[in-house]
Design a protein around this motif. Structure first.
Motif, mmCIF file in Angstrom:
data_model
loop_
_atom_site.group_PDB
_atom_site.id
_atom_site.type_symbol
_atom_site.label_atom_id
_atom_site.label_comp_id
_atom_site.label_asym_id
_atom_site.label_seq_id
_atom_site.Cartn_x
_atom_site.Cartn_y
_atom_site.Cartn_z
ATOM 1 N N GLU A 75 0.708 -1.276 -0.138
ATOM 2 C CA GLU A 75 -0.004 -0.037 0.097
ATOM 3 C C GLU A 75 0.956 1.005 -0.002
ATOM 4 O OE1 GLU A 75 -4.128 1.352 1.977
ATOM 5 O OE2 GLU A 75 -2.671 0.501 3.442
ATOM 6 N N ALA A 76 0.645 1.926 -0.949
ATOM 7 C CA ALA A 76 1.688 3.413 -0.832
ATOM 8 C C ALA A 76 0.761 4.640 -1.401
ATOM 9 C CB ALA A 76 2.294 3.273 -2.293
ATOM 10 N N ALA A 77 1.166 5.783 -0.799
ATOM 11 C CA ALA A 77 0.864 7.121 -1.050
ATOM 12 C C ALA A 77 2.175 7.747 -1.656
ATOM 13 C CB ALA A 77 0.107 7.874 0.150
ATOM 14 N N GLY A 78 1.593 8.666 -2.511
ATOM 15 C CA GLY A 78 2.754 9.509 -2.961
ATOM 16 C C GLY A 78 2.314 10.714 -3.923
ATOM 17 N N LYS A 79 3.140 11.540 -4.428
ATOM 18 C CA LYS A 79 2.915 12.742 -5.202
ATOM 19 C C LYS A 79 4.022 12.825 -6.359
ATOM 20 C CE LYS A 79 0.465 16.163 -6.494
ATOM 21 N NZ LYS A 79 0.920 15.940 -7.815
ATOM 22 N N THR A 80 3.239 12.952 -7.594
ATOM 23 C CA THR A 80 4.358 13.489 -8.558
ATOM 24 C C THR A 80 4.668 15.053 -8.834
ATOM 25 O OG1 THR A 80 2.430 13.702 -9.976
ATOM 26 C CG2 THR A 80 3.706 11.551 -10.061
ATOM 27 N N GLY A 81 5.712 15.338 -9.275
ATOM 28 C CA GLY A 81 5.853 16.851 -9.683
ATOM 29 C C GLY A 81 6.916 16.944 -10.813
ATOM 30 N N THR A 82 6.515 18.031 -11.688
ATOM 31 C CA THR A 82 7.424 18.314 -12.711
ATOM 32 C C THR A 82 7.504 19.851 -12.994
ATOM 33 O OG1 THR A 82 6.453 16.255 -13.911
ATOM 34 C CG2 THR A 82 7.669 18.011 -15.159
ATOM 35 N N SER A 83 8.594 20.564 -12.614
ATOM 36 C CA SER A 83 8.768 21.840 -12.803
ATOM 37 C C SER A 83 8.664 22.405 -14.369
ATOM 38 C CB SER A 83 10.198 22.046 -11.958
ATOM 39 O OG SER A 83 11.279 21.846 -12.833
ATOM 40 N N GLU A 84 8.396 23.803 -14.095
ATOM 41 C CA GLU A 84 8.444 24.442 -15.633
ATOM 42 C C GLU A 84 9.612 24.500 -16.028
ATOM 43 O OE1 GLU A 84 6.882 28.742 -17.093
ATOM 44 O OE2 GLU A 84 7.879 28.549 -14.818
ATOM 45 N N ASN A 85 9.512 24.422 -17.590
ATOM 46 C CA ASN A 85 10.454 24.088 -18.324
ATOM 47 C C ASN A 85 11.162 22.649 -18.083
ATOM 48 O OD1 ASN A 85 10.328 26.622 -19.693
ATOM 49 N ND2 ASN A 85 11.532 27.560 -18.133
ATOM 50 N N ASN A 86 10.491 21.887 -17.459
ATOM 51 C CA ASN A 86 10.985 20.335 -17.113
ATOM 52 C C ASN A 86 12.380 20.347 -16.514
ATOM 53 O OD1 ASN A 86 10.655 17.372 -19.294
ATOM 54 N ND2 ASN A 86 10.518 17.685 -17.082
ATOM 55 N N ARG A 87 12.703 21.292 -15.514
ATOM 56 C CA ARG A 87 14.020 21.249 -15.265
ATOM 57 C C ARG A 87 14.144 20.143 -13.985
ATOM 58 N NH1 ARG A 87 15.041 27.756 -14.974
ATOM 59 N NH2 ARG A 87 15.313 28.062 -17.197
ATOM 60 N N SER A 88 12.996 19.770 -13.550
ATOM 61 C CA SER A 88 13.304 18.731 -12.605
ATOM 62 C C SER A 88 11.738 18.061 -12.528
ATOM 63 C CB SER A 88 13.478 19.292 -11.083
ATOM 64 O OG SER A 88 12.245 20.139 -10.635
ATOM 65 N N ALA A 89 12.098 16.685 -12.180
ATOM 66 C CA ALA A 89 10.788 15.572 -11.998
ATOM 67 C C ALA A 89 11.061 14.997 -10.906
ATOM 68 C CB ALA A 89 10.901 14.903 -13.333
ATOM 69 N N SER A 114 28.818 21.187 -19.034
ATOM 70 C CA SER A 114 29.837 21.318 -20.080
ATOM 71 C C SER A 114 30.822 22.597 -19.955
ATOM 72 C CB SER A 114 29.305 21.189 -21.365
ATOM 73 O OG SER A 114 28.163 22.414 -21.626
ATOM 74 N N GLY A 115 30.167 23.741 -19.363
ATOM 75 C CA GLY A 115 30.514 25.012 -19.078
ATOM 76 C C GLY A 115 31.431 24.996 -17.809
ATOM 77 N N GLU A 116 32.131 26.286 -17.648
ATOM 78 C CA GLU A 116 32.764 26.623 -16.272
ATOM 79 C C GLU A 116 31.845 26.514 -15.131
ATOM 80 O OE1 GLU A 116 35.026 30.036 -16.572
ATOM 81 O OE2 GLU A 116 36.463 29.414 -18.086
ATOM 82 N N ILE A 117 30.672 26.885 -15.395
ATOM 83 C CA ILE A 117 29.557 26.958 -14.272
ATOM 84 C C ILE A 117 28.309 26.012 -14.810
ATOM 85 C CG2 ILE A 117 28.075 28.340 -12.692
ATOM 86 C CD1 ILE A 117 30.112 30.727 -12.896
ATOM 87 N N ALA A 118 27.929 25.299 -13.947
ATOM 88 C CA ALA A 118 26.831 24.387 -14.143
ATOM 89 C C ALA A 118 25.711 25.264 -14.263
ATOM 90 C CB ALA A 118 26.703 23.122 -13.109
ATOM 91 N N ARG A 119 24.755 24.654 -15.072
ATOM 92 C CA ARG A 119 23.306 25.586 -15.112
ATOM 93 C C ARG A 119 22.345 24.625 -15.257
ATOM 94 N NH1 ARG A 119 21.690 26.570 -20.693
ATOM 95 N NH2 ARG A 119 23.303 25.555 -22.384
ATOM 96 N N GLN A 120 21.121 24.986 -14.906
ATOM 97 C CA GLN A 120 19.929 24.160 -15.006
ATOM 98 C C GLN A 120 19.427 24.147 -16.518
ATOM 99 O OE1 GLN A 120 16.838 24.989 -12.008
ATOM 100 N NE2 GLN A 120 18.560 25.002 -10.454
#
Length: 746
Positions: free
Chosen positions: A564-578, A599-605
């Motif tokens: 038995e399970a309970a849970g929730k999905t989530g997907t952020s705008e522009n699909n940057r996180s799920a 790939s660059g000097e500073i990581a970006r979302q």
């Protein structure tokens, strides 16, 4: 009358004879001689000792919960180099940063020490008053203890060392014994760790950064520092260079053209491959939160027993490998390379972190995806809005108490009512649902419903509930209708703790990774669970019931299994996180995917769209599948345990109906994470028309950066509706709630 005057005059004469200037001066000289004699005695009595334990570091041993060894660390990452191998401008950068009088003083700075002591005593904060010689003595001969005795020894030994050693040798010793962060002791290790080069090839700008680091290695590591930390270290870097100009060691024109030399991403020491490096670092961070200093941990000698269950840890890694990594071509496909996975699994009864997944491997991707807080939790925050509504007995704009059966208007882009901040969120694919219950809105993650609900509950009340459950406060936790869509930052560790508290019927659960840590002279126990009731059991259990519906009838179907399970999905705008965060009665797990371009000097979302899945990589897809595969195996093939719930009524298994309202469509429900079914035919009164507004400019925080975007679907902000009360979907004033509190069958 004359008697008392004569007596007073005699007393004054006696006092003047007793405190003559000659006697006072003599007393002063005697005190000075005694003090000098005492200091000389101390000077004679305090020898220059041999190197301390920190100069010969020990290993730390990290064990699984069952006692098996996970890792051994503590091999000193240090390579001594002579001063002749260090460029002169780099040498001078350290002097400019720490002790401008180094070449002139005798090992101590009495004025600086007195100034630092006065600042501490007067409550102005701790200030450094030590010379480079004193810091070298502390690093090489003494300990890091902040005591008057140690400080006195440090000063005496510094004077003796200054007499016996050349300034060049002292400076070399200081640069080679100092700790720079990233497990790097000495400038050679630091140069390789931060800039991938030898100390002999460091530029003046790079040397100034390493010199600035010594003040706060953890806080000033550019790649992991927050906005405040980056601002502080850049200020410190500029301070070092300006001092070099002031002392004639750097031309002003050369200084003016220098740019801050951002260091490379950390590369862990050998032995920290796979998940080991993530787990060890998370354990160290927890120990520091419990009062163990970073210096003490790096000094070694600790035996640290973790809460990690090796079987569950193996099951989590296997689930990610099967459901995600097997589908990616990280080397051949640039889009696949941006996908990052993180997960944390917690025992809701004890708070023990039984499994943790930080990424593809600590030697390939140092940032732990399990503990990072720079991505948004999206719709996994919505259950917290519901929990706050139940806990606060909140009502709708027209006075209906909020429960699972309460009817809301699920029209896409519906303008929220009663908010000082205009907001009209779009549902996924701009789908309008018509009148829906809260249960259905949870199953389908309907943005318009939850945006209105958070207004009904109150922003401050919702935030208070979220913090009580375990969310972390921050500048991005902005009180607005968009907060309902999970616009703040959160880690999988945070969300696992929040949902564990819901699973534990509203009693606080604080995730902990360290069972105990033993040293020869101290023991650190695990975080104590106070089990405080932070929200009512009814609120927690009703929220659980709502999320049972998400797994049975909604977007979390991929997480279903023999439990038995309970849970929730989530997907952020522009699909940057799920995300998928869920729990059984025995186990709570948060799984997330993040889009990150390194790939660059500073990581970006970046977006996850068209990476592991064609189209949106949503929470109901890969994250829920990972969650299900892990949970099935972690529970050893399934479980007969069921939730013991005390709720406000309704059922999480099926869509409830409301008396006197149009019955919402009963087709299987899906949220933003799956393809939506045909639009419901249910009708709802149309809100009054309002003038079309323009989208205001995005606000910025005090660092000048743009706050995170609202999550889940593109949203639009418009002027508030002209009506203060929405039409009552029930049509008869019924509050839409079902029967009273019920006892869920076990």
């Amino acid at each position: 009358m004359g008697g008392p005057d004569k007596g007073t005059a005699k007393k004054r004469g006696f006092i003047r004879r007793l405190f003559t200037w000659k006697k006072l001066l003599g007393t002063f000289f005697v005190v000075c001689l005694l003090a000098m004699g005492g200091l000389y005695a101390v000077y004679l009595m305090v020898p220059v000792p041999t190197a301390n334990a920190e100069a010969t570091m020990q290993s730390n041993i990290y064990k699984y919960a069952d006692g098996k060894i996970l890792a051994r660390t503590g091999e000193v990452n240090r390579e001594i180099v002579g001063l002749d191998k260090i460029p002169l401008p780099v040498q001078r950068a350290f002097v400019a940063a720490e002790n401008k009088t180094f070449y002139k003083d005798n090992g101590v700075d009495i004025k600086g020490t007195a100034r630092a002591a006065w600042s501490t005593l007067t409550g102005k904060g701790k200030q450094g008053g030590s010379t480079i010689t004193q810091q070298y003595v502390k690093n090489f001969y003494l300990s890091q203890d902040q005591t008057a005795t140690r400080k006195l020894k440090e000063m005496v030994i510094a004077v003796k060392v200054d007499q016996r050693m050349s300034k060049a040798d002292i400076l070399a010793g200081y640069i080679n014994t100092s700790y720079y962060g990233r497990s790097a002791y000495g400038i050679q290790a630091a140069a390789r760790s931060y800039y991938g080069t030898d100390a002999s090839r460091l530029t003046t700008a790079q040397g100034a950064y390493l010199a600035a680091l010594l003040q706060a290695p953890n806080q000033y590591d550019w790649t992991s520092a927050n906005a405040t930390g980056r601002k502080l270290v850049e200020q410190r870097w500029k301070y070092v260079l300006d001092n070099m100009v002031e002392m004639g060691w750097l031309p002003a024109a050369e200084r003016a053209g220098m740019k801050f030399p951002a260091p490379q991403a950390p590369k862990p020491l050998p032995g920290m491959e796979g998940q080991t490096g993530y787990i060890v670092e998370a354990a160290n961070q927890e120990l520091m939160r419990q009062g163990v200093s970073e210096e003490d941990i790096k000094a070694g000698g600790w035996t640290i027993t973790l809460t990690i269950d090796p079987k569950k840890q193996k099951a989590l890694v296997a689930a990610v490998d099967k459901k995600l990594e097997a589908k990616l071509d990280r080397k051949g496909d640039k889009k696949d390379a941006v996908v990052q996975a993180g997960a944390t699994s917690v025992d809701p009864k004890t708070g023990a972190v039984v499994a943790l997944y930080g990424g593809v491997g600590a030697t390939e991707h140092w940032m732990s995806n399990a503990t990072r807080r720079d991505f948004q939790p999206a719709s996994t925050f919505k259950p917290l809005v519901l929990a706050s509504a139940i806990d606060n007995r909140a009502t709708t704009q027209d006075g209906r108490e909020i429960g699972l059966n309460t009817i809301y208007d699920g029209t896409s882009k519906r303008k929220v009512v009663g908010s000082p901040i205009p907001f009209d969120p779009e549902n996924e694919d701009d789908r309008s649902y018509g009148p829906v219950t809260v249960q259905r809105a949870t199953n389908s993650s309907i943005n318009s419903v939850y945006a209105q609900m958070i207004v009904d509950v109150g922003f401050a009340e919702t935030k208070k509930t979220a913090l009580a459950l375990g969310m972390k406060d921050g500048k991005d936790f902005v009180e607005s209708p968009a907060m309902s869509l999970g616009t703040m930052g959160a880690s999988t560790l945070d969300m696992a703790g929040v949902y564990a508290t819901l699973d534990n019927h509203g009693r606080k659960v604080t995730p902990t990774l360290v069972k105990n840590a033993q040293h020869r002279d101290r023991t650190v126990e695990t975080v104590q669970q106070d089990s405080k009731q932070v929200i009512s059991r009814e609120a927690a259990d009703t929220t659980t019931q709502a999320m049972i519906g998400v797994v049975r009838n909604g977007s979390g179907a991929a997480a279903a299994g023999d439990y038995e399970a309970a849970g929730k999905t989530g997907t952020s705008e522009n699909n940057r996180s799920a995300w998928f965060v869920g729990y059984t009665p025995e186990l709570v797990t948060a799984v997330a995917l993040f889009g990150e371009d390194t790939s660059g000097e500073i990581a970006r979302q970046v977006t996850l769209t068209d990476t592991v899945q064609r189209g949106r990589a949503n929470g109901g897809g890969i994250p829920a599948s990972i969650w299900g595969a892990y949970t099935q195996r972690a529970l050893e093939g399934g479980s007969d345990a069921s939730f013991d719930l005390e709720t406000e009524g309704g059922s999480g298994a099926a869509e409830p109906t409301a008396t006197g309202s149009s019955t919402p469509s009963q087709e299987p429900t899906r949220d933003e994470d799956t393809t939506p079914p045909p639009t419901s035919t249910a009708t709802v009164p149309t809100p009054p028309a309002t003038p079309t507004g323009t989208t205001p400019p995005e606000p910025t925080d005090d660092t000048g950066t743009t706050p995170p975007e609202p999550t889940d679907e593109p949203t639009r902000e418009t002027p508030p509706p002209t009506t203060a009360q929405p039409p009552n979907p029930d049509g008869n004033g019924n509050n839409g709630n079902g029967p009273g509190r019920t006892q869920q069958p076990r």
